[in-house]
Design a protein around this motif. Sequence first.
Motif, short mmCIF file in Angstrom:
data_model
loop_
_atom_site.label_atom_id
_atom_site.label_comp_id
_atom_site.label_asym_id
_atom_site.label_seq_id
_atom_site.Cartn_x
_atom_site.Cartn_y
_atom_site.Cartn_z
N PHE A 285 0.84 -1.20 0.00
CA PHE A 285 0.00 0.00 0.00
C PHE A 285 0.87 1.25 0.00
CE2 PHE A 285 -4.09 -1.66 2.29
CZ PHE A 285 -4.34 -2.50 1.22
N ALA A 286 0.60 2.14 -0.94
CA ALA A 286 1.29 3.43 -0.97
C ALA A 286 0.56 4.44 -0.09
CB ALA A 286 1.40 3.94 -2.40
N THR A 287 -0.76 4.28 0.02
CA THR A 287 -1.58 5.15 0.87
C THR A 287 -2.60 4.29 1.62
OG1 THR A 287 -3.32 5.56 -0.76
CG2 THR A 287 -1.41 7.05 -0.81
N PRO A 288 -3.04 4.73 2.79
CA PRO A 288 -4.04 3.96 3.53
C PRO A 288 -5.35 3.77 2.76
CG PRO A 288 -3.03 5.60 4.96
CD PRO A 288 -2.54 5.88 3.56
N GLU B 2 0.00 -1.08 9.71
CA GLU B 2 0.27 0.36 9.75
C GLU B 2 0.16 1.00 8.36
OE1 GLU B 2 4.30 -1.76 9.54
OE2 GLU B 2 2.37 -2.10 10.50
N LYS B 3 0.27 0.21 7.29
CA LYS B 3 0.16 0.74 5.93
C LYS B 3 -1.28 1.14 5.60
CE LYS B 3 4.35 -0.01 4.11
NZ LYS B 3 4.99 0.73 3.04
N ALA B 4 -2.25 0.62 6.36
CA ALA B 4 -3.65 1.01 6.18
C ALA B 4 -4.07 2.04 7.22
CB ALA B 4 -4.56 -0.21 6.24
N ALA B 5 -3.15 2.37 8.11
CA ALA B 5 -3.39 3.36 9.17
C ALA B 5 -4.70 3.08 9.88
CB ALA B 5 -3.30 4.76 8.61
N ALA B 6 -5.46 4.10 10.15
CA ALA B 6 -6.70 3.96 10.92
C ALA B 6 -7.87 3.48 10.08
CB ALA B 6 -7.04 5.30 11.56
N LEU B 7 -7.68 3.23 8.79
CA LEU B 7 -8.79 2.80 7.95
C LEU B 7 -9.15 1.33 8.15
CD1 LEU B 7 -8.04 4.68 4.61
CD2 LEU B 7 -9.43 5.40 6.56
N ALA B 8 -8.17 0.51 8.46
CA ALA B 8 -8.44 -0.91 8.71
C ALA B 8 -8.92 -1.09 10.15
CB ALA B 8 -7.17 -1.73 8.48
#
Length: 161
Positions: free
Chosen positions: A90-93, A117-123
Motif C-alpha cells: 500500500f502506498a496510501t491507507p 500500519e500501511k492502512a493506518a486507521a482505515l483498517a
Amino acid sequence: MSLPRETSAITLSLSDENATAALAARLTPCLAPGWVVHLVGPLGAGKTTFVRAILRALGHTGPVKSPTYGLVELYPVSGLNLYHFDFYRFATPEEFYAAGLEEYFDGTGVCLVEWPEKAAALAPGADLTITIEPRPDGSREVRLTASTPRARQCLNRLAAP
C-alpha cells in the motif's frame, strides 16, 4: 480479597522456528470468528512464519504463502475462515478501501494482518497485536498486546503456568 489483574501484554523470547510454532499452537485455541490480529515487525521478522505456524497448529497441511501481491489469502481450516492479509505494497491507507478489503472484516472470519500500519486507521483495530523483533543471534523478541477483553483473557491463559 482482590482479583488477579488482567494481563494486557506479554513479551517472550523465541529462540527458533520451533519456539514460534509452540507459541502459535498455544494461541490458536483463542482464535474465533471476528478476531483481528495485527502482525508488526520489519521485513524478515517472521510475520509470515508466525501465520504459517498458526495454520499448521489448526491442521492446515497445504502451502502458506505471503499474500504480498494478492493482498489476501483465504484458508478454511478447523471450522474457521482464516484470512491472511499483507498491506506491505500500500502506498496510501486509502488503498485498503480501493481494494475492497473491508468486507473481510465482517466478523465471520479470523483476520491476520501483516503491515497493518500501511492502512493506518482505515483498517479495523486489532484484538491482539503481535510485534516481532529479530535479534542479531537469530532469535526473536515477541510482544503480544491485547486491546480487547477477549484478547486479555487469551493472554491470561498464555501467561498461566
